[in-house]
Design a protein around this motif. Structure first.
Motif, PDB file in Angstrom:
ATOM      1  N   PRO A   6       0.790  -1.241   0.000  1.00  0.00           N
ATOM      2  CA  PRO A   6       0.000   0.000   0.000  1.00  0.00           C
ATOM      3  C   PRO A   6       0.824   1.296   0.000  1.00  0.00           C
ATOM      4  O   PRO A   6       0.375   2.311  -0.493  1.00  0.00           O
ATOM      5  N   HIS A   7       2.037   1.261   0.560  1.00  0.00           N
ATOM      6  CA  HIS A   7       2.805   2.516   0.635  1.00  0.00           C
ATOM      7  C   HIS A   7       3.598   2.781  -0.643  1.00  0.00           C
ATOM      8  O   HIS A   7       4.194   3.836  -0.785  1.00  0.00           O
ATOM      9  N   GLU A   8       3.613   1.835  -1.576  1.00  0.00           N
ATOM     10  CA  GLU A   8       4.510   1.963  -2.729  1.00  0.00           C
ATOM     11  C   GLU A   8       4.061   3.035  -3.712  1.00  0.00           C
ATOM     12  O   GLU A   8       2.872   3.274  -3.915  1.00  0.00           O
ATOM     13  N   ARG A   9       5.072   3.654  -4.350  1.00  0.00           N
ATOM     14  CA  ARG A   9       4.804   4.692  -5.350  1.00  0.00           C
ATOM     15  C   ARG A   9       4.743   4.046  -6.727  1.00  0.00           C
ATOM     16  O   ARG A   9       5.340   2.993  -6.975  1.00  0.00           O
ATOM     17  N   LEU A  10       4.085   4.754  -7.628  1.00  0.00           N
ATOM     18  CA  LEU A  10       3.871   4.229  -8.965  1.00  0.00           C
ATOM     19  C   LEU A  10       5.194   3.898  -9.668  1.00  0.00           C
ATOM     20  O   LEU A  10       5.300   2.891 -10.369  1.00  0.00           O
ATOM     21  N   LEU A  11       6.216   4.749  -9.476  1.00  0.00           N
ATOM     22  CA  LEU A  11       7.503   4.524 -10.146  1.00  0.00           C
ATOM     23  C   LEU A  11       8.034   3.113  -9.924  1.00  0.00           C
ATOM     24  O   LEU A  11       8.368   2.399 -10.870  1.00  0.00           O
ATOM     25  N   HIS A  12       8.114   2.725  -8.648  1.00  0.00           N
ATOM     26  CA  HIS A  12       8.738   1.433  -8.349  1.00  0.00           C
ATOM     27  C   HIS A  12       7.882   0.276  -8.834  1.00  0.00           C
ATOM     28  O   HIS A  12       8.394  -0.746  -9.272  1.00  0.00           O
ATOM     29  N   VAL A  13       6.582   0.482  -8.802  1.00  0.00           N
ATOM     30  CA  VAL A  13       5.685  -0.575  -9.278  1.00  0.00           C
ATOM     31  C   VAL A  13       5.811  -0.715 -10.796  1.00  0.00           C
ATOM     32  O   VAL A  13       5.904  -1.830 -11.330  1.00  0.00           O
ATOM     33  N   LEU A  14       5.864   0.396 -11.499  1.00  0.00           N
ATOM     34  CA  LEU A  14       6.003   0.331 -12.961  1.00  0.00           C
ATOM     35  C   LEU A  14       7.311  -0.349 -13.344  1.00  0.00           C
ATOM     36  O   LEU A  14       7.351  -1.211 -14.226  1.00  0.00           O
ATOM     37  N   ARG A  15       8.397   0.015 -12.682  1.00  0.00           N
ATOM     38  CA  ARG A  15       9.692  -0.584 -13.036  1.00  0.00           C
ATOM     39  C   ARG A  15       9.684  -2.081 -12.743  1.00  0.00           C
ATOM     40  O   ARG A  15      10.198  -2.876 -13.524  1.00  0.00           O
ATOM     41  N   VAL A  34      -4.362  11.721   2.388  1.00  0.00           N
ATOM     42  CA  VAL A  34      -3.414  11.910   1.279  1.00  0.00           C
ATOM     43  C   VAL A  34      -4.141  12.629   0.159  1.00  0.00           C
ATOM     44  O   VAL A  34      -5.256  12.258  -0.193  1.00  0.00           O
ATOM     45  N   ALA A  35      -3.483  13.640  -0.415  1.00  0.00           N
ATOM     46  CA  ALA A  35      -4.066  14.283  -1.597  1.00  0.00           C
ATOM     47  C   ALA A  35      -3.068  14.116  -2.744  1.00  0.00           C
ATOM     48  O   ALA A  35      -2.994  13.054  -3.353  1.00  0.00           O
ATOM     49  N   GLY A  36      -2.244  15.131  -3.013  1.00  0.00           N
ATOM     50  CA  GLY A  36      -1.259  14.998  -4.097  1.00  0.00           C
ATOM     51  C   GLY A  36      -0.144  14.017  -3.760  1.00  0.00           C
ATOM     52  O   GLY A  36       0.543  13.509  -4.649  1.00  0.00           O
ATOM     53  N   GLY A  37       0.061  13.773  -2.468  1.00  0.00           N
ATOM     54  CA  GLY A  37       1.099  12.824  -2.046  1.00  0.00           C
ATOM     55  C   GLY A  37       2.511  13.368  -2.146  1.00  0.00           C
ATOM     56  O   GLY A  37       3.476  12.648  -1.894  1.00  0.00           O
ATOM     57  N   THR A  38       2.659  14.660  -2.489  1.00  0.00           N
ATOM     58  CA  THR A  38       4.006  15.180  -2.738  1.00  0.00           C
ATOM     59  C   THR A  38       4.785  15.499  -1.462  1.00  0.00           C
ATOM     60  O   THR A  38       5.974  15.768  -1.526  1.00  0.00           O
ATOM     61  N   ALA A  39       4.117  15.499  -0.314  1.00  0.00           N
ATOM     62  CA  ALA A  39       4.813  15.848   0.927  1.00  0.00           C
ATOM     63  C   ALA A  39       5.019  14.626   1.829  1.00  0.00           C
ATOM     64  O   ALA A  39       5.291  14.778   3.012  1.00  0.00           O
ATOM     65  N   PHE A  40       4.904  13.428   1.253  1.00  0.00           N
ATOM     66  CA  PHE A  40       5.065  12.219   2.070  1.00  0.00           C
ATOM     67  C   PHE A  40       6.445  11.605   1.886  1.00  0.00           C
ATOM     68  O   PHE A  40       6.939  11.534   0.771  1.00  0.00           O
ATOM     69  N   PRO A  41       7.056  11.148   2.976  1.00  0.00           N
ATOM     70  CA  PRO A  41       8.329  10.444   2.845  1.00  0.00           C
ATOM     71  C   PRO A  41       8.105   9.061   2.231  1.00  0.00           C
ATOM     72  O   PRO A  41       6.968   8.597   2.151  1.00  0.00           O
ATOM     73  N   GLY A  42       9.194   8.406   1.810  1.00  0.00           N
ATOM     74  CA  GLY A  42       9.119   7.100   1.162  1.00  0.00           C
ATOM     75  C   GLY A  42       8.212   6.130   1.893  1.00  0.00           C
ATOM     76  O   GLY A  42       7.357   5.490   1.295  1.00  0.00           O
TER      77      GLY A  42
END
Ligand SMILES: Cc1cc2nc3c(=O)[nH]c(=O)nc-3n(C[C@H](O)[C@H](O)[C@H](O)COP(=O)(O)OP(=O)(O)OC[C@H]3O[C@@H](n4cnc5c(N)ncnc54)[C@H](O)[C@@H]3O)c2cc1C
Ligand code: FES
Ligand code: FES
Lengths: 156, 251
Positions: A18-27, B24-32
């Motif tokens: 759930p915490h993953e970003r699209l970038l890493h999933v796409l790669r 969460v909205a744009g998600g741009t202020a969240f750490p990894g």
């Protein structure tokens, strides 16, 4: 978790934490044309189009891609049949190491969809989210202009 | 961790009523790896709109900066909000960053809070109980657990506004920002970048800005350390930007 979305016109199911970003999933799913430069929103090489608009995939939560249409540089054209923007980048020497190229091309594509005959200022602003460490940008800007002319010519 | 995508504000409020939940909205202020057990996505709530009504422009919290920049409210008061959006981060980020997130993130460099403060904008807060807060109240005191910004109401004003920022590059985080709004009732001034966004009451009203007054108003501020610019330098830049913005807006 699991979501469905369209990537380059193809229905795909993506699985991820759930915490993953699209970038890493796409790669992980083989879309290596989406680059990982900083993973913190600064360099822009991870840019993809989501419903036609450029976003930085290293910050977008993959879960937010549910039901969206994602386009990567591969979705615009192939080496055998390149998109006019891709061809113009090659012709104008706008590609050196190539790391920024997929993102630059997607940002240029988004611009030319809205503004078929952009000014220098409009081109610079459209590309302001992507860093290039090689070309000095001049040839990239030239390539976008060339692409705009070629696409305009085709439309006429 | 779980990532949930409610469809209504009521559902979102219920899901946020959890000791380790974050919107969460744009998600741009969240750490990894976000420090939360539950993320509640606001982008599927249909809070993406700008509507012109008699009491002002109603802007949904998940409207992106790119959308705000192209909406009619951006052109009000001499393109005041457009100026704040123009160099707010960069093109792909402007397609992600939301109005609500820019107010709620608490970042000193956020462009919208100082501008909205000078316009007297209010926020509609959804929670167990609906309430209304000024942008200043949200930025200074924050929200309670389970609350979210649903909408921002920006009064329709006929004066003029000027926003200016100082940063390493045009698209970088503002190290200093100023927002000045002016109409026949007087002047309203807010700053950000070097301190938490706030009004500078000493410089408001009908008064003339003398160098002494400017020194006094700025010297009271206590800048948060910055990796490149020292505090005295940033205060100097702030005075210059304030002078320029005030001169521009009143001529
Ligand atoms: C490289 C970079 C450069 C940037 N440059 C600038 C700049 O120059 N100027 C500028 O103004 N901004 C800039 N930003 C954006 C800014 O720093 C924040 O990242 C942004 O405003 C957060 O908005 P968001 O919609 O992405 O919110 P999110 O990241 O989704 O959320 C931010 C915080 O606000 C909360 N939140 C979000 N929406 C709501 C809501 N509706 N109600 C209650 N809480 C909410 C979240 O829980 C979280 O704590 C930049 C960001 C990056 C990554
Ligand atoms: S990887 Fe650098 S902005 Fe996304
Ligand atoms: S071509 Fe190398 S980063 Fe742009």
């Amino acid at each position: 978790m699991e979501i469905c979305c369209k990537i380059n016109g193809e229905e795909r199911k993506l699985c991820f934490e759930p915490h993953e970003r699209l970038l890493h999933v796409l790669r992980r799913h083989g879309y290596y044309e989406v680059k990982d430069g900083c993973s913190e929103g600064h360099c822009g090489v991870c840019t993809v189009l989501v419903d036609g608009k450029p976003v930085k995939s290293c910050l977008m939560f993959a879960a937010q891609a549910e039901g969206k249409e994602i386009t990567t540089a591969r979705g615009l054209g192939s080496p055998e049949s390149p998109h006019p923007i891709q061809q113009a980048f090659a012709d104008e020497g706008a590609v050196q190491c190539g790391f920024c190229t997929p993102a630059m091309i997607l940002c240029a594509h988004h611009l030319l969809q809205r503004v078929p005959d952009p000014s220098d200022k409009e081109i610079r602003r459209a590309l302001d989210g992507v860093l290039c460490r090689c070309t000095g940008y001049q040839k990239i800007i030239k390539a976008v202009k060339t692409a705009a002319q070629r696409i305009g010519g085709e439309a006429k | 961790m779980e990532f949930l995508r409610p469809k209504t504000v009521e559902e979102a409020v219920e899901l946020l009523d959890h000791p380790h939940a974050l919107p969460v909205a744009g998600g741009t202020a969240f750490p990894g790896k976000p420090n939360a057990e539950r993320l509640v996505d606001l982008t599927s709530l249909e809070l993406n709109y700008v509507e012109e009504r008699p009491d002002g422009f109603h802007v949904g919290a998940t409207t992106t900066i790119a959308e705000l920049e192209r909406s009619p409210v951006a052109e009000m008061a001499g393109g005041y909000i457009r100026q704040a959006c123009e160099f707010l981060a960069d093109t792909p980020l402007r397609n992600m960053i939301t109005v609500g997130g820019n107010i709620a993130c608490g970042h000193l460099w956020a462009h919208l809070p100082p501008v909205l403060m000078t316009l007297g904008a209010r926020t509609i807060i959804a929670g167990k109980r609906k309430r209304e807060l000024t942008v200043y109240e949200v930025v200074s005191a924050g929200l309670q657990r389970g609350e979210l910004i649903q909408e921002v109401i920006i009064p329709k004003l006929g004066g003029r506004g000027v926003f200016k920022k100082f940063a390493l590059t045009r698209t970088d985080y503002a190290a200093v920002s100023v927002a000045v709004y002016w109409d026949e009732l007087g002047r309203r001034v807010a700053v950000g970048g070097l301190v938490r966004p706030q009004r500078l009451g000493d410089l408001e009203g009908q008064i003339d800005i003398t160098p002494e007054l400017l020194d006094r108003a700025v010297d009271e501020l206590n800048p948060v350390p910055h990796p490149h610019f020292d505090p005295e330098y940033r205060k100097h830049v702030l005075k210059v930007l304030l002078q320029r913005a005030i001169a521009e807006v009143e001529h």
